[in-house]
Design a protein around this motif. Structure first.
Motif, PDB file in Angstrom:
ATOM      1  N   PHE A  95      -2.030  -2.126 -10.691  1.00 19.70           N
ATOM      2  CA  PHE A  95      -2.783  -1.685  -9.524  1.00 19.70           C
ATOM      3  C   PHE A  95      -3.825  -2.748  -9.220  1.00 19.70           C
ATOM      4  O   PHE A  95      -4.399  -3.370 -10.122  1.00 19.70           O
ATOM      5  CB  PHE A  95      -3.481  -0.361  -9.812  1.00 19.70           C
ATOM      6  CG  PHE A  95      -2.545   0.767 -10.143  1.00 19.70           C
ATOM      7  CD1 PHE A  95      -1.923   1.490  -9.131  1.00 19.70           C
ATOM      8  CD2 PHE A  95      -2.281   1.101 -11.455  1.00 19.70           C
ATOM      9  CE1 PHE A  95      -1.046   2.531  -9.431  1.00 19.70           C
ATOM     10  CE2 PHE A  95      -1.418   2.135 -11.774  1.00 19.70           C
ATOM     11  CZ  PHE A  95      -0.792   2.855 -10.757  1.00 19.70           C
TER      12      PHE A  95
ATOM     13  N   ARG B  45      -3.070   7.292  -3.096  1.00 21.71           N
ATOM     14  CA  ARG B  45      -2.910   6.180  -2.148  1.00 21.71           C
ATOM     15  C   ARG B  45      -3.393   4.936  -2.880  1.00 21.71           C
ATOM     16  O   ARG B  45      -4.590   4.734  -3.052  1.00 21.71           O
ATOM     17  CB  ARG B  45      -3.743   6.411  -0.887  1.00 21.71           C
ATOM     18  CG  ARG B  45      -3.021   7.173   0.197  1.00 21.71           C
ATOM     19  CD  ARG B  45      -3.793   7.085   1.510  1.00 21.71           C
ATOM     20  NE  ARG B  45      -2.989   7.455   2.647  1.00 21.71           N
ATOM     21  CZ  ARG B  45      -2.969   8.660   3.204  1.00 21.71           C
ATOM     22  NH1 ARG B  45      -3.726   9.612   2.700  1.00 21.71           N
ATOM     23  NH2 ARG B  45      -2.195   8.911   4.238  1.00 21.71           N
ATOM     24  N   PHE B  46      -2.477   4.102  -3.295  1.00 19.46           N
ATOM     25  CA  PHE B  46      -2.850   2.981  -4.136  1.00 19.46           C
ATOM     26  C   PHE B  46      -2.145   1.702  -3.681  1.00 19.46           C
ATOM     27  O   PHE B  46      -1.278   1.730  -2.804  1.00 19.46           O
ATOM     28  CB  PHE B  46      -2.522   3.281  -5.605  1.00 19.46           C
ATOM     29  CG  PHE B  46      -1.087   3.665  -5.860  1.00 19.46           C
ATOM     30  CD1 PHE B  46      -0.097   2.700  -6.027  1.00 19.46           C
ATOM     31  CD2 PHE B  46      -0.725   5.008  -5.946  1.00 19.46           C
ATOM     32  CE1 PHE B  46       1.213   3.054  -6.264  1.00 19.46           C
ATOM     33  CE2 PHE B  46       0.589   5.372  -6.196  1.00 19.46           C
ATOM     34  CZ  PHE B  46       1.561   4.388  -6.356  1.00 19.46           C
ATOM     35  N   ARG B  47      -2.529   0.602  -4.307  1.00 24.92           N
ATOM     36  CA  ARG B  47      -2.012  -0.712  -3.915  1.00 24.92           C
ATOM     37  C   ARG B  47      -1.529  -1.470  -5.135  1.00 24.92           C
ATOM     38  O   ARG B  47      -2.168  -1.452  -6.189  1.00 24.92           O
ATOM     39  CB  ARG B  47      -3.123  -1.506  -3.216  1.00 24.92           C
ATOM     40  CG  ARG B  47      -2.724  -2.917  -2.797  1.00 24.92           C
ATOM     41  CD  ARG B  47      -3.882  -3.641  -2.134  1.00 24.92           C
ATOM     42  NE  ARG B  47      -4.940  -3.981  -3.096  1.00 24.92           N
ATOM     43  CZ  ARG B  47      -6.044  -4.656  -2.774  1.00 24.92           C
ATOM     44  NH1 ARG B  47      -6.267  -5.020  -1.516  1.00 24.92           N
ATOM     45  NH2 ARG B  47      -6.949  -4.921  -3.700  1.00 24.92           N
TER      46      ARG B  47
ATOM     47  N   ALA C 125      -8.583   5.531  -5.622  1.00 20.34           N
ATOM     48  CA  ALA C 125      -7.530   5.557  -4.607  1.00 20.34           C
ATOM     49  C   ALA C 125      -6.591   6.744  -4.797  1.00 20.34           C
ATOM     50  O   ALA C 125      -5.939   7.187  -3.851  1.00 20.34           O
ATOM     51  CB  ALA C 125      -6.734   4.249  -4.642  1.00 20.34           C
TER      52      ALA C 125
ATOM     53  N   HIS D 254       0.863  -1.175   0.000  1.00 18.84           N
ATOM     54  CA  HIS D 254       0.000   0.000   0.000  1.00 18.84           C
ATOM     55  C   HIS D 254       0.905   1.233   0.000  1.00 18.84           C
ATOM     56  O   HIS D 254       1.705   1.427   0.931  1.00 18.84           O
ATOM     57  CB  HIS D 254      -0.910  -0.004   1.222  1.00 18.84           C
ATOM     58  CG  HIS D 254      -1.897  -1.126   1.229  1.00 18.84           C
ATOM     59  ND1 HIS D 254      -3.241  -0.940   0.982  1.00 18.84           N
ATOM     60  CD2 HIS D 254      -1.733  -2.467   1.445  1.00 18.84           C
ATOM     61  CE1 HIS D 254      -3.866  -2.104   1.041  1.00 18.84           C
ATOM     62  NE2 HIS D 254      -2.976  -3.042   1.326  1.00 18.84           N
TER      63      HIS D 254
ATOM     64  N   SER E 274      -8.851  -4.528  -9.931  1.00 17.55           N
ATOM     65  CA  SER E 274      -8.905  -3.068 -10.009  1.00 17.55           C
ATOM     66  C   SER E 274     -10.120  -2.617 -10.812  1.00 17.55           C
ATOM     67  O   SER E 274     -10.831  -1.683 -10.412  1.00 17.55           O
ATOM     68  CB  SER E 274      -7.621  -2.543 -10.654  1.00 17.55           C
ATOM     69  OG  SER E 274      -7.651  -1.146 -10.798  1.00 17.55           O
TER      70      SER E 274
ATOM     71  N   CYS F 120      -6.395  -1.966  -6.921  1.00 21.07           N
ATOM     72  CA  CYS F 120      -7.395  -1.195  -6.177  1.00 21.07           C
ATOM     73  C   CYS F 120      -8.192  -0.331  -7.144  1.00 21.07           C
ATOM     74  O   CYS F 120      -7.851  -0.212  -8.324  1.00 21.07           O
ATOM     75  CB  CYS F 120      -6.710  -0.320  -5.133  1.00 21.07           C
ATOM     76  SG  CYS F 120      -5.469   0.793  -5.848  1.00 21.07           S
TER      77      CYS F 120
ATOM     78  N   GLU G  72      -9.579   2.988  -8.991  1.00 16.21           N
ATOM     79  CA  GLU G  72      -8.854   4.177  -9.424  1.00 16.21           C
ATOM     80  C   GLU G  72      -9.145   5.390  -8.547  1.00 16.21           C
ATOM     81  O   GLU G  72      -8.392   6.366  -8.553  1.00 16.21           O
ATOM     82  CB  GLU G  72      -9.152   4.489 -10.884  1.00 16.21           C
ATOM     83  CG  GLU G  72     -10.591   4.818 -11.206  1.00 16.21           C
ATOM     84  CD  GLU G  72     -10.800   4.982 -12.706  1.00 16.21           C
ATOM     85  OE1 GLU G  72     -11.418   5.990 -13.084  1.00 16.21           O
ATOM     86  OE2 GLU G  72     -10.361   4.115 -13.491  1.00 16.21           O
TER      87      GLU G  72
ATOM     88  N   THR H  57     -13.430  -0.586  -9.168  1.00 16.53           N
ATOM     89  CA  THR H  57     -13.822   0.692  -9.758  1.00 16.53           C
ATOM     90  C   THR H  57     -15.272   0.672 -10.225  1.00 16.53           C
ATOM     91  O   THR H  57     -16.026   1.630 -10.016  1.00 16.53           O
ATOM     92  CB  THR H  57     -12.879   1.036 -10.925  1.00 16.53           C
ATOM     93  OG1 THR H  57     -11.543   1.144 -10.422  1.00 16.53           O
ATOM     94  CG2 THR H  57     -13.276   2.345 -11.592  1.00 16.53           C
TER      95      THR H  57
END
Length: 365
Positions: free
Chosen positions: A94, A103-105, A100, A61, A163, A96, A98, A167
Motif C-alpha cells: 500500500f 479505498r486504498f492505493r 484509507a 486506486h 504509507s 497510502c 491506513e 499514516t
C-alpha cells in the motif's frame, strides 16, 4: 453504483449462505452478475483510477467490497490476475495511509520481464474489477513511536515507507522525521510531488532525494549516512529497498551498534547469505505427494528448483514476506537465505522462496 453487500453480517443473507443446503458458489455466481463486489467466495476490488507516477510506475486506486478487513500502514496486499488462462498472484505494498480503509492505493513499477506488473500496466483500467487477498506483513509502525524518526528507502521501496509517513502525519505525529530516498534519476522518483507537498505542509518533515547519476552521496555508505543524518543512531529507522541497498544499510547499523533501532522489509530478492561448499554438487529434493525427485543447485532457492523441474508450487511475493509458499519439510537440511538460519529438524515449516537445500530434502506441498 450499488453499495457492496456485507454477507458476513447476521442478516438473512448470512444465514442463507451458512445453510447446509445452499450451493454457495452458485449463489455467489448470481450475486456477482448483479455486482462483482458481492462475491461470496473471494474478495474483489474495483479500480477507480489509474495514475501515472513516473515513466514506468503507476498507481492503482482501488475500492474493495465490505468483505475487506482493512490494512496497516506498511503492509501489502495480494493481487490476483488471470493471464492466458493461468492465474497469478503478486503482492504489492500500500502507498497510502491506513485510514484509507476499503479505498486504498497500490503503486506498481514495471519489472522487465515481470508478467504481472506489465499486465497491470498494459491492461488494467478504471472500472475493472480484480480479486485481492487480505493485507499482511510486519513492516508496520511500532506501538510506541519515538519523537525522532528516519525513513530510508530506495527505488520502489518508497511505497510502504510513504504509507507509514502518510499514516503518521494524518495521525498528528509531531516528532521530527527525516526521509532519505535514493533513486536512479529524477525521472525515477516515485511519488515525488506528493511527498514534497507533505514536506511543505509539515515543518517536522525533511525530505532528501539522492540520485545515482548526480553528485556526492549518490550511493549509500556509512560516511554518507553520518553526514546526511548525524544523529541516525538515535532515531528509530524504517528501511525498505532493493537487496544490495538493504544489505549495505543493515551493515551500517550493525557496525554502529544500533541494529535494534532498525525496522526493515525487502523490496526485491533478499540478500543471499548461504555459503556453498564449492563442490558444485546438486541436492536432491524429494516430493512426497508427487512421488518424484528434482535437483537443486547449491545456493538456489527451492522455489527456483521446483519451477525449473516443471512443478507449480504456490507462491506470492518471492521474497519471504507473504508466506504463500510455506510448506512442510519432512526431512533434510535447508538454510534460510535471508537470516542464515539452518533448519535440520524434521517436520518443520519452511518458505520455498528463501530456502536453499544443504542436503537431500523431502518436501510436502
Amino acid at each position: 453504483m450499488s453499495a457492496p453487500m456485507n454477507t458476513t453480517e447476521h442478516g438473512w443473507l448470512g444465514r442463507l449462505v451458512r445453510h447446509p443446503l445452499v450451493d454457495t458458489p452458485a449463489l455467489s455466481f448470481y450475486l456477482e452478475e448483479i455486482n462483482p463486489l458481492w462475491s461470496l467466495t473471494e474478495t474483489r476490488a474495483r479500480v477507480e483510477r489509474v495514475v501515472d507516477e513516473t515513466h514506468d510506475t503507476r498507481s492503482f486506486h482501488l475500492k474493495a467490497g465490505r468483505a475487506w478487513n482493512g490494512f496497516r500502514a506498511g503492509q501489502h496486499v495480494g493481487i490476483h490476475v488471470e493471464i492466458d488462462g493461468v492465474r497469478y498472484q503478486r503482492r504489492y505494498s500500500f502507498s497510502c495511509a491506513e485510514s484509507a480503509g476499503n479505498r486504498f492505493r497500490i503503486t506498481v513499477k514495471r519489472v522487465p520481464g515481470g508478467r504481472v506488473s506489465n499486465w497491470l500496466h498494459d491492461h488494467v483500467k478504471a472500472g475493472d474489477v480484480i480479486t485481492v487477498s487480505p493485507a499482511s506483513g510486519d513492516f508496520v509502525l511500532d506501538q510506541e513511536v519515538p519523537k525522532k524518526l528516519l525513513l530510508l528507502s530506495a527505488g520502489s521501496g518508497i511505497t510502504p515507507v510513504a504509507s507509514l509517513l502518510h499514516t503518521l502525519l494524518e495521525g498528528g505525529y509531531d516528532g521530527n522525521i527525516r526521509f532519505v530516498h535514493y533513486a536512479r534519476t529524477s525521472r525515477d522518483l516515485i511519488l515525488g510531488d506528493e511527498l514534497r507537498e507533505l514536506a511543505r505542509n509539515h515543518p517536522n518533515l525533511e525530505i532528501t532525494n539522492l540520485f545515482s547519476d548526480e553528485g556526492e552521496h549518490s550511493q549509500i555508505s556509512a560516511d554518507a549516512v553520518a553526514e546526511l543524518v548525524p544523529d541516525f543512531g538515535e532515531r528509530l529507522t524504517y528501511l525498505c529497498g532493493p537487496a544490495g541497498f538493504m544489505a549495505v544499510a543493515r551493515e551500517i547499523w550493525q557496525e554502529a551498534g544500533t541494529g535494534e533501532r532498525l525496522r526493515f522489509e525487502y523490496f526485491g530478492s533478499p540478500a543471499v547469505r548461504v555459503e556453498n561448499d564449492g563442490n558444485g554438487v546438486d541436492a536432491t529434493v524429494r516430493l512426497a505427494k508427487q512421488q518424484a525427485s528434482v535437483a537443486a543447485t547449491a545456493g538456489s532457492t527451492l522455489l527456483e528448483a521446483l519451477e525449473e523441474a516443471g512443478q507449480e508450487p504456490k507462491y506470492g511475493c518471492r521474497i519471504g514476506i507473504c508466506q504463500s509458499c510455506r510448506c512442510r519439510k519432512n526431512s533434510g537440511v535447508v538454510r534460510n537465505l535471508v537470516t542464515g538460519e539452518v533448519s535440520a529438524e524434521p517436520q518443520q515449516e519452511i518458505q520455498l522462496c528463501i530456502s536453499a537445500a544443504e542436503s537431500e530434502v523431502e518436501l510436502e506441498f
